[in-house]
Design an enzyme around this catalytic site. Structure first.
Site, PDB file in Angstrom:
ATOM      1  N   ASP A   1      38.480  29.935  78.193  1.00 25.62           N
ATOM      2  CA  ASP A   1      37.522  29.267  77.398  1.00 25.62           C
ATOM      3  C   ASP A   1      37.947  27.845  76.708  1.00 25.62           C
ATOM      4  OD1 ASP A   1      39.591  30.623  75.912  1.00 25.62           O
ATOM      5  OD2 ASP A   1      38.723  30.201  74.122  1.00 25.62           O
TER       6      ASP A   1
ATOM      7  N   GLU B   1      36.076  27.605  67.080  1.00 24.66           N
ATOM      8  CA  GLU B   1      35.689  28.219  67.929  1.00 24.66           C
ATOM      9  C   GLU B   1      34.086  28.004  67.977  1.00 24.66           C
ATOM     10  OE1 GLU B   1      36.700  31.148  69.627  1.00 24.66           O
ATOM     11  OE2 GLU B   1      38.434  31.694  68.793  1.00 24.66           O
TER      12      GLU B   1
ATOM     13  N   HIS C   1      37.593  26.635  71.460  1.00 22.61           N
ATOM     14  CA  HIS C   1      37.716  27.908  71.952  1.00 22.61           C
ATOM     15  C   HIS C   1      35.999  28.487  72.000  1.00 22.61           C
ATOM     16  CE1 HIS C   1      41.796  29.041  70.883  1.00 22.61           C
ATOM     17  NE2 HIS C   1      41.678  28.175  70.232  1.00 22.61           N
TER      18      HIS C   1
ATOM     19  N   HIS D   1      41.025  25.730  75.162  1.00 21.24           N
ATOM     20  CA  HIS D   1      42.077  26.775  75.237  1.00 21.24           C
ATOM     21  C   HIS D   1      42.512  26.742  76.559  1.00 21.24           C
ATOM     22  CE1 HIS D   1      43.442  30.973  73.690  1.00 21.24           C
ATOM     23  NE2 HIS D   1      44.310  30.122  73.903  1.00 21.24           N
TER      24      HIS D   1
HETATM   25 ZN   LIG Z   1      40.356  30.683  72.908  1.00 24.06          ZN
END
Ligand SMILES: [Zn+2]
Length: 186
Positions: free
Chosen positions: A165, A118, A36, A155
């Protein structure tokens, strides 16, 4: 980089416990890593907003954008910041809330069987080299600790049309040279 089998956490980075997680369904091996990107407010880097977001400590009054996400309860297992520093929010054996409505092959609810990573960034700003380096190291550690993990996706790949993303700025070619054996990209 090493994952402690007792805590299911990377032992060399700070842990900030997120309440936004729960148990994985029984008999559900981890198979997938989802990449992400996030920045808070969008497009601004640095600071502690991501950390506060994932621990439900973000003050909605601080920024108009924060007001729009005040009721979201989400998390990722690990965040890799642009300077290469990292934080863990959810132990890998727990289910983090990162993927939302999603699909991998014919399977839905990817949170059940995935790990969410992330990268601090946006869809359009090039990620930093140290972020690719750290991501590669995290994937190596994950593969060693959880050999059932066999795939990494963005994602956007598992929630097409709904999520974009890590975006076109993410260079899958840079990741491919760092992928552990037995872990494939799309
Ligand atoms: Zn995401």
């Amino acid at each position: 980089m090493n994952i402690d089998p007792a805590t299911n956490r990377i032992d060399s980075i700070p842990y900030r416990r997120s309440p936004n997680c729960d148990q994985r369904p029984p008999e559900t091996p981890i198979e997938l890593v989802v990449v992400h990107s996030i920045s808070l407010p969008p497009g601004e880097f640095g600071g502690t907003a991501i950390e506060r977001f994932f621990t439900n400590e973000l003050d909605p009054a601080e920024h108009p954008y924060f007001e729009t996400i005040r009721d979201l309860r989400v998390s990722a297992h690990v965040v890799i910041y642009r300077d290469g520093s990292m934080r863990q929010f959810v132990p890998f054996d727990r289910r983090a809330w990162h993927a939302g409505e999603s699909r991998f092959g014919d399977r839905r609810r990817c949170n059940d069987f995935s790990i969410g990573i992330e990268l601090e960034g946006t869809d359009t700003d090039p990620y930093t080299s140290v972020q690719y380096e750290r991501l590669g190291q995290v994937l190596e550690a994950i593969k060693r600790a959880y050999p059932s993990v066999h795939a990494v996706r963005g994602h956007a790949d598992i929630a097409p049309g709904r999520k974009s993303d890590p975006g076109p700025a993410f260079d899958w070619g840079q990741l491919s040279s760092r992928l552990p054996e037995g872990m494939g990209m799309a």
